[in-house]
Design a protein around this motif. Sequence first.
Motif, short mmCIF file in Angstrom:
data_model
loop_
_atom_site.label_atom_id
_atom_site.label_comp_id
_atom_site.label_asym_id
_atom_site.label_seq_id
_atom_site.Cartn_x
_atom_site.Cartn_y
_atom_site.Cartn_z
N LYS A 167 -6.78 7.53 -136.97
CA LYS A 167 -6.52 6.29 -137.72
C LYS A 167 -6.05 6.59 -139.14
O LYS A 167 -5.12 5.94 -139.63
CB LYS A 167 -7.79 5.43 -137.79
CG LYS A 167 -8.24 4.87 -136.46
CD LYS A 167 -7.42 3.67 -136.05
CE LYS A 167 -7.97 3.02 -134.79
NZ LYS A 167 -6.98 2.13 -134.17
N ASP A 168 -6.69 7.57 -139.82
CA ASP A 168 -6.31 7.80 -141.23
C ASP A 168 -5.18 8.82 -141.37
O ASP A 168 -4.76 9.16 -142.47
CB ASP A 168 -7.54 8.16 -142.09
CG ASP A 168 -8.10 9.56 -141.79
OD1 ASP A 168 -7.40 10.39 -141.17
OD2 ASP A 168 -9.26 9.82 -142.17
N GLY A 169 -4.67 9.32 -140.25
CA GLY A 169 -3.50 10.20 -140.28
C GLY A 169 -3.81 11.65 -140.60
O GLY A 169 -2.89 12.47 -140.73
N SER A 170 -5.10 12.02 -140.71
CA SER A 170 -5.40 13.42 -141.05
C SER A 170 -5.34 14.34 -139.83
O SER A 170 -5.33 15.56 -139.95
CB SER A 170 -6.74 13.54 -141.78
OG SER A 170 -7.76 12.98 -141.02
N PHE A 171 -5.31 13.76 -138.64
CA PHE A 171 -5.06 14.54 -137.43
C PHE A 171 -3.85 13.94 -136.72
O PHE A 171 -3.78 12.73 -136.59
CB PHE A 171 -6.27 14.52 -136.47
CG PHE A 171 -5.96 15.26 -135.20
CD1 PHE A 171 -6.05 16.64 -135.14
CD2 PHE A 171 -5.53 14.57 -134.07
CE1 PHE A 171 -5.71 17.33 -133.97
CE2 PHE A 171 -5.19 15.25 -132.90
CZ PHE A 171 -5.28 16.62 -132.85
N PRO A 172 -2.91 14.73 -136.25
CA PRO A 172 -2.85 16.18 -136.33
C PRO A 172 -2.35 16.66 -137.69
O PRO A 172 -1.47 16.05 -138.30
CB PRO A 172 -1.84 16.55 -135.24
CG PRO A 172 -1.02 15.32 -135.02
CD PRO A 172 -1.86 14.15 -135.39
N ALA A 173 -2.91 17.78 -138.16
CA ALA A 173 -2.46 18.41 -139.40
C ALA A 173 -1.32 19.38 -139.06
O ALA A 173 -0.98 19.57 -137.89
CB ALA A 173 -3.62 19.14 -140.04
N GLU A 174 -0.77 20.00 -140.13
CA GLU A 174 0.40 20.84 -139.92
C GLU A 174 0.16 21.96 -138.90
O GLU A 174 1.01 22.27 -138.07
CB GLU A 174 0.85 21.45 -141.25
CG GLU A 174 2.28 21.93 -141.10
CD GLU A 174 2.92 22.28 -142.43
OE1 GLU A 174 2.39 21.88 -143.47
OE2 GLU A 174 3.95 22.97 -142.36
N GLN A 175 -1.10 22.53 -138.93
CA GLN A 175 -1.36 23.66 -138.02
C GLN A 175 -1.43 23.24 -136.55
O GLN A 175 -1.45 24.09 -135.67
CB GLN A 175 -2.63 24.43 -138.41
CG GLN A 175 -3.94 23.70 -138.18
CD GLN A 175 -4.44 22.97 -139.42
OE1 GLN A 175 -3.65 22.51 -140.25
NE2 GLN A 175 -5.75 22.84 -139.56
N GLY A 235 -16.03 10.17 -132.39
CA GLY A 235 -15.93 9.29 -133.56
C GLY A 235 -15.05 9.90 -134.65
O GLY A 235 -14.24 9.21 -135.27
N GLU A 236 -15.20 11.23 -134.87
CA GLU A 236 -14.39 11.89 -135.90
C GLU A 236 -12.92 11.89 -135.51
O GLU A 236 -12.03 11.71 -136.34
CB GLU A 236 -14.89 13.32 -136.13
CG GLU A 236 -16.11 13.34 -137.05
CD GLU A 236 -16.81 14.68 -137.10
OE1 GLU A 236 -16.16 15.70 -136.82
OE2 GLU A 236 -18.03 14.68 -137.37
N TYR A 237 -12.66 12.09 -134.23
CA TYR A 237 -11.28 12.06 -133.72
C TYR A 237 -10.65 10.69 -133.99
O TYR A 237 -9.54 10.58 -134.52
CB TYR A 237 -11.29 12.38 -132.22
CG TYR A 237 -10.00 12.12 -131.51
CD1 TYR A 237 -8.91 13.00 -131.64
CD2 TYR A 237 -9.84 11.01 -130.69
CE1 TYR A 237 -7.72 12.76 -130.99
CE2 TYR A 237 -8.66 10.76 -130.04
CZ TYR A 237 -7.59 11.64 -130.18
OH TYR A 237 -6.41 11.40 -129.54
N ILE A 238 -11.40 9.64 -133.65
CA ILE A 238 -10.88 8.27 -133.85
C ILE A 238 -10.54 8.05 -135.32
O ILE A 238 -9.46 7.57 -135.68
CB ILE A 238 -11.93 7.22 -133.36
CG1 ILE A 238 -12.08 7.32 -131.84
CG2 ILE A 238 -11.55 5.81 -133.79
CD1 ILE A 238 -13.30 6.61 -131.27
N LYS A 239 -11.47 8.48 -136.20
CA LYS A 239 -11.28 8.29 -137.64
C LYS A 239 -10.03 9.03 -138.12
O LYS A 239 -9.20 8.49 -138.85
CB LYS A 239 -12.53 8.77 -138.38
CG LYS A 239 -12.49 8.59 -139.87
CD LYS A 239 -13.73 9.19 -140.51
CE LYS A 239 -13.47 9.68 -141.91
NZ LYS A 239 -12.51 10.77 -142.04
#
Length: 293
Positions: free
Chosen positions: A256-264, A249-253
């Motif tokens: 969707k909101d663009g916080s994954f993938p982050a720069e690292q 669920g966290e992955y899906i969120k």
Amino acid sequence: MKKITIADFAAMKKSGEKITMLTSYDYSTARLADSAGIESILVGDSLGMVMLGYSDTVSVTMEDMLHHCAAVSRGAENALVICDMPFMSYQTSVYDAVRNAGRLMQEGRAGAVKLEGGTDYAEHIRAIVKASIPVCGHIGLTPQSVNAFGGFKVQGKTADAARRLIEDALAVEEAGAFAVVLECVPAELAEYVSGMLSIPTIGIGAGAGCGGQVLVYQDMLAMYGDGGFTPKFVKRFADAGSVMKQAFGEYIKEVKDGSFPAEQHTFKADRSVMEEIKKLYGSKGDGAAEGAE
Ligand code: KIV
């Protein structure tokens, strides 16, 4: 730790040390169970239900078992890998039983095979053992016979059924099996049978008086998701199902909101490569390239 063999099973029976067994059907789970110190991994035909989504084990094929057993064998460094013989891979003849047990050893790299049935399959067990293939028996509730039993039910509840169970256990032992699984048998009867035999009994739904225990790992980790059925004999040692569902669920969120993938989590492009690309196709890279014909 060294590779566990059937000689270790015999030694544990003698010393009274309990034998540990869990199912696995793939490389990564086998590695986890093995590194936790499990003594034996059963590539059960329960894979039909817990991995392939069938309602019983009857549809599982030799090819299914070979595929999963080979993966488990690659992941199990120390544990003894025992592979189930699927429905109709041994019932048809003694020849088929030896031939298919041999395939599970040669192609699946199993260390032993398991087959369901007592007195009726003693001849098959004897022939497989004669071919130098260790056999684990399986009596009590034998899921491949679910249609003959009329459901998944506790076995050995009447004096007659208990006597038949004892005869089956003795026949399996006499045929040369190195261990026998007792499934869904009243605890007192399972303890009694365990005391009669010189080989270890491995219980599932058969109480603490057996020589060892086996569980299906999805059961003990609560991996069936909402509303999944858990048999009475299963203890949930962890709620991995909830942990997995929450992580999914966290992955899906985050996607969707663009916080994954982050720069690292990303790879850097060489600046000169990107300058060259932008010169060729325009600065943005969103939609049709500027100047592209
Ligand atoms: O297939 C299986 O997982 C089994 C265990 C339930 C003993 O046979």
